[in-house]
Design an enzyme around this catalytic site. Structure first.
Site, PDB file in Angstrom:
ATOM      1  N   ARG A 251       0.862  -1.171   0.000  1.00  0.00           N
ATOM      2  CA  ARG A 251       0.000   0.000   0.000  1.00  0.00           C
ATOM      3  C   ARG A 251       0.903   1.227   0.000  1.00  0.00           C
ATOM      4  O   ARG A 251       2.012   1.210   0.560  1.00  0.00           O
ATOM      5  CB  ARG A 251      -0.902   0.024   1.235  1.00  0.00           C
ATOM      6  CG  ARG A 251      -1.929  -1.071   1.267  1.00  0.00           C
ATOM      7  CD  ARG A 251      -2.981  -0.941   0.185  1.00  0.00           C
ATOM      8  NE  ARG A 251      -3.955   0.122   0.512  1.00  0.00           N
ATOM      9  CZ  ARG A 251      -4.977   0.424  -0.269  1.00  0.00           C
ATOM     10  NH1 ARG A 251      -5.139  -0.193  -1.435  1.00  0.00           N
ATOM     11  NH2 ARG A 251      -5.838   1.365   0.094  1.00  0.00           N
ATOM     12  N   ARG A 281      -6.321  10.139   7.842  1.00  0.00           N
ATOM     13  CA  ARG A 281      -5.934  11.037   8.935  1.00  0.00           C
ATOM     14  C   ARG A 281      -5.498  12.382   8.365  1.00  0.00           C
ATOM     15  O   ARG A 281      -5.245  12.522   7.163  1.00  0.00           O
ATOM     16  CB  ARG A 281      -4.812  10.419   9.771  1.00  0.00           C
ATOM     17  CG  ARG A 281      -3.543  10.093   8.993  1.00  0.00           C
ATOM     18  CD  ARG A 281      -2.509   9.443   9.893  1.00  0.00           C
ATOM     19  NE  ARG A 281      -1.268   9.148   9.175  1.00  0.00           N
ATOM     20  CZ  ARG A 281      -0.129   8.768   9.750  1.00  0.00           C
ATOM     21  NH1 ARG A 281      -0.064   8.627  11.065  1.00  0.00           N
ATOM     22  NH2 ARG A 281       0.949   8.524   9.026  1.00  0.00           N
ATOM     23  N   ASP A 352      10.038   0.235  11.992  1.00  0.00           N
ATOM     24  CA  ASP A 352      10.135   1.614  12.449  1.00  0.00           C
ATOM     25  C   ASP A 352      11.583   2.087  12.350  1.00  0.00           C
ATOM     26  O   ASP A 352      12.509   1.282  12.188  1.00  0.00           O
ATOM     27  CB  ASP A 352       9.648   1.734  13.894  1.00  0.00           C
ATOM     28  CG  ASP A 352       8.131   1.692  14.003  1.00  0.00           C
ATOM     29  OD1 ASP A 352       7.464   2.151  13.060  1.00  0.00           O
ATOM     30  OD2 ASP A 352       7.612   1.190  15.019  1.00  0.00           O
TER      31      ASP A 352
END
Length: 374
Positions: A251, A281, A352
């Site tokens: 994605r 968002r 991350d």
């Protein structure tokens, strides 16, 4: 002096370059097809508002690894920043991750911690013993109502499919707190660099033995790398092999940019959980640097979609078909002797920043150790 090629000027490549260059034994070239360093962590000041903008979406540095924290702080000043995400559902603003305030507000209760814990347990679907899908994972642990409110619409927009089609592993654990702690992360160290992430990476690669070439496309297995003793590759694993076994699923996200006077939403990140609102968002970047004052603001609506050949891949989907393709590429990687694959794209994992830095440090140190004992 040995010659090293590093493909990618993000954190993975910069950490390896920095670690090797400090030994004085390597001449390093970094190439990146973009016109800037920093990868998806790239930051720059908006020319109209002077706000420091995270060009590829919000990045908050968080880790409990003291070594990693000390390492990044050696290249610049990080100021404390707590990410306090809000979520709007059916016209109401809630605190994320789900915490005691969220639970009490959503159910119009005034529970204490243990009352709330028992209530949430009573809402969970006890018929699901071994969750296989995202939907089952959520329903088992928080029940139908909270799932529908905060996970269903948001997840469907983010991944472009019904949550029942997604593996439970995407929702590894539900961050539900039975106190009023609304810190989005649990890590010991949390902060944002005062001068942005690009400045941190720039300092990592400021060394006479490091050369950087931007706007340079790397051809993967079709590239002539005979001039180099070793290649560290951080690009997409499928692209390296010219998509021989097919493209891996990702994605991607894109943004719609807005500016206005004053303060638009009063918070760095607000999720929009309703399915009928097309974006996932809105992030307003002046709130990532609360120590700065800006009379004007810049904010972005974030949208998710399938990754096409011209898009930047963000989130590996890792569906069953993807993992089968990945195995074939990993088999090819294992045959390469002078190439190391590292980072999010090259290993097809969501990582991350702190994971990427930790892993890059380990890989660079192991490489140097191996070179020493050859």
């Amino acid at each position: 002096m040995k010659k090293i090629l590093i493909v990618g000027a993000g954190f993975s490549g910069a950490v390896v370059a920095n670690t090797l260059a400090k030994t004085g034994n390597y001449k390093i070239k970094i190439v990146d097809e973009r016109n800037h360093i920093g990868g998806n962590c790239h930051t720059e000041r908006d020319s109209l508002t002077n706000v420091m903008v995270h060009k590829y979406g919000p990045h908050i540095f968080h880790t409990s690894n003291e070594k990693v924290w000390n390492y990044v702080n050696s290249f610049g000043t990080f100021r404390p920043f707590v990410n306090r995400v809000k979520s709007i559902y059916q016209g109401q603003v809630y605190s994320m991750p789900i915490n005691l305030h969220t639970i009490n507000q959503f159910y119009a209760k005034s529970f204490g911690p243990e009352e709330a814990r028992k209530w949430i347990e009573s809402q969970g679907d006890t018929s699901i013993s071994d969750p296989k899908t995202f939907e089952e994972q959520a329903k088992k642990f928080v029940g139908e109502k909270l799932y529908k409110a905060f996970f269903y619409g948001y997840t469907k927009k983010q991944w472009g499919t019904e949550p029942r089609n997604l593996p439970a592993s995407i929702l590894k654990r539900l961050p539900v707190r039975f106190n009023y702690d609304d810190n989005y992360y649990n890590d010991v160290y949390q902060g944002i660099p005062v001068e942005g992430y690009t400045a941190i990476i720039q300092k990592m690669i400021e060394h006479p033995n490091i050369e950087v070439r931007l706007g340079t496309h790397f051809l993967g297995e079709n590239e002539d790398n005979t001039d180099y003793d070793h290649v560290f590759y951080t690009g997409p694993i499928d692209a390296y092999f010219s998509f021989r076994f097919g493209r891996l699923g990702y994605r991607t996200v894109y943004f719609k940019e807005y500016r206005s006077d004053g303060d638009f939403q009063g918070n760095a990140v607000i999720n929009y959980a309703d399915e009928d609102i097309p974006y996932t968002r809105i992030h307003e970047h002046k709130h990532f640097t609360p120590w700065e004052n800006h009379p004007k603001t810049i904010y972005f609506e974030e949208y998710s979609k399938e990754t096409e050949s011209s898009d930047i891949p963000y989130y590996p989907k890792r569906l069953e078909g993807d993992l089968e393709i990945l195995k074939r590429y990993e088999s090819e990687v294992s045959k390469l002797e002078r190439v190391t694959f590292l980072g999010r794209l090259a290993t097809y994992r969501y990582l991350d920043m702190h994971h990427i830095i930790e892993e890059a440090l380990e890989i660079a140190e192991k490489f140097l150790d191996h070179e020493t004992h050859r």
